[in-house]
Design an enzyme around this catalytic site. Structure first.
Site, PDB file in Angstrom:
ATOM      1  N   LYS A 181      -0.297 -10.531   7.620  1.00  0.00           N
ATOM      2  CA  LYS A 181      -0.026  -9.180   8.104  1.00  0.00           C
ATOM      3  C   LYS A 181      -1.320  -8.599   8.647  1.00  0.00           C
ATOM      4  O   LYS A 181      -2.311  -8.478   7.926  1.00  0.00           O
ATOM      5  CB  LYS A 181       0.513  -8.297   6.977  1.00  0.00           C
ATOM      6  CG  LYS A 181       0.777  -6.854   7.432  1.00  0.00           C
ATOM      7  CD  LYS A 181       1.136  -5.936   6.275  1.00  0.00           C
ATOM      8  CE  LYS A 181       1.341  -4.503   6.797  1.00  0.00           C
ATOM      9  NZ  LYS A 181       1.519  -3.518   5.703  1.00  0.00           N
ATOM     10  N   SER A 187       0.833  -1.202   0.000  1.00  0.00           N
ATOM     11  CA  SER A 187       0.000   0.000   0.000  1.00  0.00           C
ATOM     12  C   SER A 187       0.870   1.255   0.000  1.00  0.00           C
ATOM     13  O   SER A 187       0.634   2.194  -0.774  1.00  0.00           O
ATOM     14  CB  SER A 187      -0.916   0.007   1.229  1.00  0.00           C
ATOM     15  OG  SER A 187      -1.721  -1.151   1.246  1.00  0.00           O
TER      16      SER A 187
END
Length: 328
Positions: free
Chosen positions: A187, A63
């Site tokens: 994650k 991201s």
């Protein structure tokens, strides 16, 4: 359970770099401030700085890396440049996890194969979300199972509801997916330490104190580093490590060394500083790097460039943390 963290994926023995416990940075992708083309020299410079700061590994095209703004060719170029920079600086053993999410099973498997060719060791995958109304648990399990069957690289699941229309994989689902031999970690950018605890326990996750099964339970934000360790986690993949990697590593190491009071005290400094980066997101993180290290630039449009007052406020907000960073 035992997972293939290092040597095997889909039955093929490899010399893949293992994932050590510790701090990982989801690296920024840097662009020319005028043309918005990839700035490969700065990408390499940044990777080398982070490696020298003591990080355990890097994540490209996540991201923070603006993967959504990059073409497949650019994604490969970023990962290749990162691998080249690490090798040239002597960090040949440092692993690279590559963000490789696409909307379809076919496209994601293709991107996983491309990630391997570019020098990646593992892939980080979000659940599909464009057709949100049809993405029930069966569809998500089907997606990850099919990709895991076809990917040459082991998979770290990426639970980040804010990036996928609110899809939040619960611990039962993550534990179920962990049964696949090519799914080797998660994650937790959801920030749920309870969820991380349950998954780490069920998978016998790797910790600084035990190899366990090899499964990696990553906290997804550096402001709960100590909490991740308490929860039986394996590491942190945190955007803040782009700016203050030495501080992130110091908090981790203090806890591992048994200096818990010192770790908790420094965690508070890290959490205060990281909040300014979290609020300002990619543009703010890049400008913080610009302020303190002389490079950084801007995100690709449509993300906006920050006003000077905002940049100054971020610099002031992270000043305490950066004073510690500079002292290490």
């Amino acid at each position: 359970m035992t997972v293939s963290n290092g040597n095997e994926a889909n039955g093929h023995t490899t010399t893949r770099r293992p994932l050590p416990c510790g701090i990982y940075a989801p690296t920024m992708t840097f662009f020319d401030s005028e043309t918005e083309e990839l700035d490969i020299p700065t990408i390499k410079k940044h990777a080398e700085r982070l490696a020298k700061a003591g990080l355990a590994g890097l994540v490209t095209m996540g991201s923070n890396g603006e993967a959504i703004h990059c073409t497949r060719e650019e994604k490969a170029a970023v990962t290749l440049a990162t691998r080249e920079a690490l090798d040239a600086a002597g960090f040949t053993a440092m692993p690279i996890i590559v963000g490789a999410t696409e909307g379809s099973v076919k496209g994601t498997i293709e991107l996983c194969k491309q990630s391997e060719a570019a020098g990646g060791d593992y892939v980080l995958l979000l659940p599909p979300s464009y057709f949100r109304g049809q993405m029930d648990e069966e569809a998500i399990v089907g997606y990850f199972t099919a990709v895991a069957d076809g990917s040459p690289l082991p998979i770290v699941l990426y639970n980040y509801p804010g990036a996928v229309a609110g899809i939040d994989m619960d611990s039962d689902l993550l534990i179920k997916l962990a049964e696949h031999p090519n799914i080797i970690g998660t994650k937790f950018t959801c920030g749920s330490t309870g969820k991380l605890t349950r998954v780490a326990l069920a998978t016998n996750a790797k910790t600084p104190f035990s190899e366990g099964s090899g499964y990696m339970a990553f906290g997804g934000i550096c402001d709960f580093t100590v909490q991740t360790l308490v929860s039986g986690g394996s590491g942190i993949i945190a955007g803040g490590a782009n700016v203050m990697p030495k501080l992130c590593v110091k908090v981790w190491n203090l806890y591992v060394e048994g200096k818990m009071e010192e770790a908790i005290a420094l965690q508070k400094v890290l959490s205060r500083g990281d909040w300014f980066l979290t609020k300002a997101a990619i543009a703010g993180t890049k400008q913080a790097i610009q302020t303190y290290f002389g490079y950084g630039g801007y995100p690709r449009r449509p993300l906006k460039r920050l006003e000077k007052a905002k940049v100054a406020a971020i610099a002031e907000g992270i000043q305490e943390a950066m004073e510690v960073e500079k002292s290490l």
